[in-house]
Design an enzyme around this catalytic site. Structure first.
Site, PDB file in Angstrom:
ATOM      1  NE  ARG A   1      -4.066  -4.374  -1.422  1.00 60.09           N
ATOM      2  CZ  ARG A   1      -3.986  -5.488  -0.722  1.00 60.09           C
ATOM      3  NH1 ARG A   1      -3.037  -5.645   0.161  1.00 60.09           N
ATOM      4  NH2 ARG A   1      -4.869  -6.440  -0.885  1.00 60.09           N
TER       5      ARG A   1
ATOM      6  CD  GLN B   1     -10.830   0.891   0.014  1.00 60.13           C
ATOM      7  OE1 GLN B   1     -12.050   0.903   0.097  1.00 60.13           O
ATOM      8  NE2 GLN B   1     -10.047   1.254   1.009  1.00 60.13           N
TER       9      GLN B   1
ATOM     10  CG  ASP C   1      -7.214  -4.431  -3.551  1.00 56.86           C
ATOM     11  OD1 ASP C   1      -6.600  -5.412  -3.999  1.00 56.86           O
ATOM     12  OD2 ASP C   1      -6.998  -3.947  -2.426  1.00 56.86           O
TER      13      ASP C   1
ATOM     14  CB  SER D   1      -8.861  -6.654  -1.338  1.00 63.04           C
ATOM     15  OG  SER D   1      -7.826  -5.951  -0.720  1.00 63.04           O
TER      16      SER D   1
ATOM     17  CE1 TYR E   1      -0.097  -4.853   1.492  1.00 60.94           C
ATOM     18  CE2 TYR E   1       0.778  -2.751   0.751  1.00 60.94           C
ATOM     19  CZ  TYR E   1      -0.101  -3.796   0.608  1.00 60.94           C
ATOM     20  OH  TYR E   1      -0.995  -3.789  -0.420  1.00 60.94           O
TER      21      TYR E   1
HETATM   22  P1  NAD Z   1      -0.882  -9.438   3.174  1.00 57.82           P
HETATM   23  O1  NAD Z   1      -1.618 -10.446   2.371  1.00 57.82           O
HETATM   24  O2  NAD Z   1       0.319  -8.786   2.584  1.00 57.82           O
HETATM   25  O3  NAD Z   1      -0.437 -10.128   4.579  1.00 57.82           O
HETATM   26  C1  NAD Z   1      -1.381 -10.756   5.405  1.00 57.82           C
HETATM   27  C2  NAD Z   1      -1.131 -10.351   6.846  1.00 57.82           C
HETATM   28  O4  NAD Z   1       0.028 -11.019   7.354  1.00 57.82           O
HETATM   29  C3  NAD Z   1      -0.892  -8.860   7.069  1.00 57.82           C
HETATM   30  O5  NAD Z   1      -1.877  -8.330   7.928  1.00 57.82           O
HETATM   31  C4  NAD Z   1       0.488  -8.812   7.705  1.00 57.82           C
HETATM   32  O6  NAD Z   1       0.627  -7.773   8.658  1.00 57.82           O
HETATM   33  C5  NAD Z   1       0.587 -10.190   8.343  1.00 57.82           C
HETATM   34  N1  NAD Z   1       1.948 -10.605   8.686  1.00 57.82           N
HETATM   35  C6  NAD Z   1       3.098 -10.442   8.005  1.00 57.82           C
HETATM   36  N2  NAD Z   1       4.150 -10.951   8.691  1.00 57.82           N
HETATM   37  C7  NAD Z   1       3.637 -11.479   9.836  1.00 57.82           C
HETATM   38  C8  NAD Z   1       4.211 -12.155  10.933  1.00 57.82           C
HETATM   39  N3  NAD Z   1       5.510 -12.362  11.011  1.00 57.82           N
HETATM   40  N4  NAD Z   1       3.403 -12.548  11.952  1.00 57.82           N
HETATM   41  C9  NAD Z   1       2.066 -12.317  11.895  1.00 57.82           C
HETATM   42  N5  NAD Z   1       1.468 -11.693  10.870  1.00 57.82           N
HETATM   43  C10 NAD Z   1       2.241 -11.267   9.855  1.00 57.82           C
HETATM   44  O7  NAD Z   1      -1.838  -8.329   3.737  1.00 57.82           O
HETATM   45  P2  NAD Z   1      -3.197  -7.743   3.166  1.00 57.82           P
HETATM   46  O8  NAD Z   1      -4.305  -8.636   3.479  1.00 57.82           O
HETATM   47  O9  NAD Z   1      -2.975  -7.395   1.760  1.00 57.82           O
HETATM   48  O10 NAD Z   1      -3.347  -6.432   4.059  1.00 57.82           O
HETATM   49  C11 NAD Z   1      -2.227  -5.693   4.518  1.00 57.82           C
HETATM   50  C12 NAD Z   1      -2.634  -4.258   4.841  1.00 57.82           C
HETATM   51  O11 NAD Z   1      -3.113  -3.582   3.698  1.00 57.82           O
HETATM   52  C13 NAD Z   1      -3.747  -4.168   5.863  1.00 57.82           C
HETATM   53  O12 NAD Z   1      -3.461  -3.072   6.688  1.00 57.82           O
HETATM   54  C14 NAD Z   1      -4.963  -3.883   5.058  1.00 57.82           C
HETATM   55  O13 NAD Z   1      -5.975  -3.208   5.764  1.00 57.82           O
HETATM   56  C15 NAD Z   1      -4.367  -2.994   3.985  1.00 57.82           C
HETATM   57  N6  NAD Z   1      -5.185  -2.980   2.754  1.00 57.82           N
HETATM   58  C16 NAD Z   1      -5.456  -1.762   2.176  1.00 57.82           C
HETATM   59  C17 NAD Z   1      -6.235  -1.726   1.016  1.00 57.82           C
HETATM   60  C18 NAD Z   1      -6.564  -0.427   0.343  1.00 57.82           C
HETATM   61  O14 NAD Z   1      -6.359   0.619   0.903  1.00 57.82           O
HETATM   62  N7  NAD Z   1      -7.047  -0.467  -0.883  1.00 57.82           N
HETATM   63  C19 NAD Z   1      -6.693  -2.900   0.461  1.00 57.82           C
HETATM   64  C20 NAD Z   1      -6.383  -4.113   1.080  1.00 57.82           C
HETATM   65  C21 NAD Z   1      -5.611  -4.131   2.221  1.00 57.82           C
END
Ligand code: NAD
Length: 385
Positions: free
Chosen positions: A119, A124, A127, A130, A224
């Site tokens: 990521r 992106q 991905d 996402s 994460y």
């Molecule tokens: P994910 O699917 O792994 O998790 C979903 C959400 O659940 C996350 O925001 C996480 O913080 C939350 N979570 C975990 N435990 C929790 C708890 N106990 N209580 C409440 N919430 C909880 O996450 P995701 O959608 O893949 O995104 C995670 C991070 O990665 C974000 O910061 C996102 O912006 C980032 N991201 C970066 C890229 C990139 O750079 N290419 C792409 C996608 C996401």
């Protein structure tokens, strides 16, 4: 070189890895595109559309292909039909697919897992986690709106004012933020909570209220979330309970990479909700954020109807396939070089961070170390304990 697009065979899978609209991108890279008949049927894409876009139909596309692109991992019999040295690009949840990974190694396939695409900014556009989370998040909001027997928006009419629905969203990653945005567009009042430090601002930027539980943030590597301790989990539940009891609908989307989804809501917390309440648990398939939710089913807990998500992107196969296919085109573009006469040559550069990070097997070896260790045991010289 041939890129094959098989018909998905896993139960409930309606998506397809390539759409007619993007076939031209692959032929433009110099590939021939072979599509199995009916590959796009569940996504309402006809064989004729693929042919018009420049693909050929081939019922045995897998056996002749240099690269097979699919949504779900190939079935074991399809892996056995691969040409030696052929590549596969698909979702491949390595922890759950150890036998299949060993098969891919044994047939000498070069297998890439979409889940393992790093990521980083450059990746992106590739991905798929996402792109599919976006679909899931939207769908969760629509499911909640469909199940709730009341308006989402405020209505001020001559017959009086109807108050908007109050929604709580737990987990504000890609899916959660999309669920928030969709609920807001429908006019609901949304409150949301996430353990990551950056999440509060992201929640507010969607027009929702960020729930402050006055607990430490929990951030692991790569932005994460980290797993919670038992004590932290208990405290989080206690402090969330009044928000959930007040909500008309609860949407949960929390996940921790490589782990079971965290349990955030007990059945007692759901039982405290009002009559007619709705709970949508996107994490149901990976253990569930809500105790008692069942993937693919609506269960009744107290006064609430609890919907457990199961392969949610497959409920919107058209847009989910279109987004996934674009991810596939982008990763294939990275892995293609041009030969003389403009033929595309699949030539991944294993020095590239995205190629190396997403590769599971290559040339008879398992490249993804945790998976290799799980299948083959510790490498020579490595301590066993
Ligand atoms: P994910 O699917 O792994 O998790 C979903 C959400 O659940 C996350 O925001 C996480 O913080 C939350 N979570 C975990 N435990 C929790 C708890 N106990 N209580 C409440 N919430 C909880 O996450 P995701 O959608 O893949 O995104 C995670 C991070 O990665 C974000 O910061 C996102 O912006 C980032 N991201 C970066 C890229 C990139 O750079 N290419 C792409 C996608 C996401």
């Amino acid at each position: 070189m041939i890129v094959a697009v098989p018909r998905e065979t896993r139960e409930g899978e309606t998506r397809v890895a390539m759409v007619p609209e993007l076939v031209g991108k692959l032929t433009g890279l110099g590939y021939e595109v072979a599509v199995e008949p009916d590959a796009g049927r569940h996504a309402l894409l006809s064989d004729e559309e693929y042919v018009e876009a420049g693909a050929v139909l081939d019922a045995d596309a897998i056996s002749t292909a240099d690269v097979v692109v699919s949504v779900q991992p190939l079935a074991r019999d399809a892996v056995r039909r691969l040409k030696r040295g052929a590549a596969t690009i698909s979702f491949l949840p390595v922890n759950q697919e150890l036998t299949l990974v060993a098969d891919l190694r044994d047939v000498g396939a070069t297998a890439f897992a979409m889940e393992l695409v790093p990521r980083i900014s450059r990746a992106q556009s590739m991905d798929a986690l996402s792109s599919q989370a976006l679909v899931s998040g939207y769908r969760c909001a629509i499911v909640a709106a469909g199940m709730l027997r009341r308006f989402f928006p405020l209505n001020m009419t001559a017959a009086g004012t109807v108050q908007p629905a109050e929604i709580v969203v737990l987990g504000a990653g890609v899916a959660g933020l999309q669920a928030i945005a969709t609920c807001k567009r429908l006019g609901a009042v949304v409150r949301a909570y996430d353990v990551r430090a950056a999440a509060a601002e992201e929640i507010r930027s969607m027009g929702a209220k960020s729930i402050d539980l006055e607990l430490d943030t929990l951030e692991g590597t790569g932005g994460y979330a980290r797993e919670m301790t038992e004590e932290r989990a208990q405290l989080q539940m206690e402090r969330l309970a009044p928000y959930i009891a007040d909500a008309d609908a609860l949407i949960t989307t929390a996940a921790v990479p490589g782990r079971q989804a965290p349990l955030l809501v007990t059945s007692a917390m759901v039982e405290a909700m009002k009559p007619g309440s709705v709970v949508v648990d996107l994490a149901s398939e990976s253990g569930g954020n809500v105790e008692g939710s069942v993937a693919g089913e609506v269960t009744r807990i107290g006064n609430a109807s609890v919907w457990g998500g199961k392969n949610v992107p497959a409920s919107m196969p058209g847009p989910a396939s279109r987004l996934y296919a674009q991810n596939v085109v982008n990763i294939l573009t990275l892995m293609t070089s041009r030969a003389e006469g403009d033929a595309g040559v699949f030539a991944p550069d294993f020095e590239d961070e995205i190629v190396a990070g997403s590769c599971v097997t290559h040339d008879g070896a398992i490249r993804h170390e945790p998976t290799r260790a799980a299948i083959e045991g510790p490498s020579e010289g490595e301590p066993t304990s």
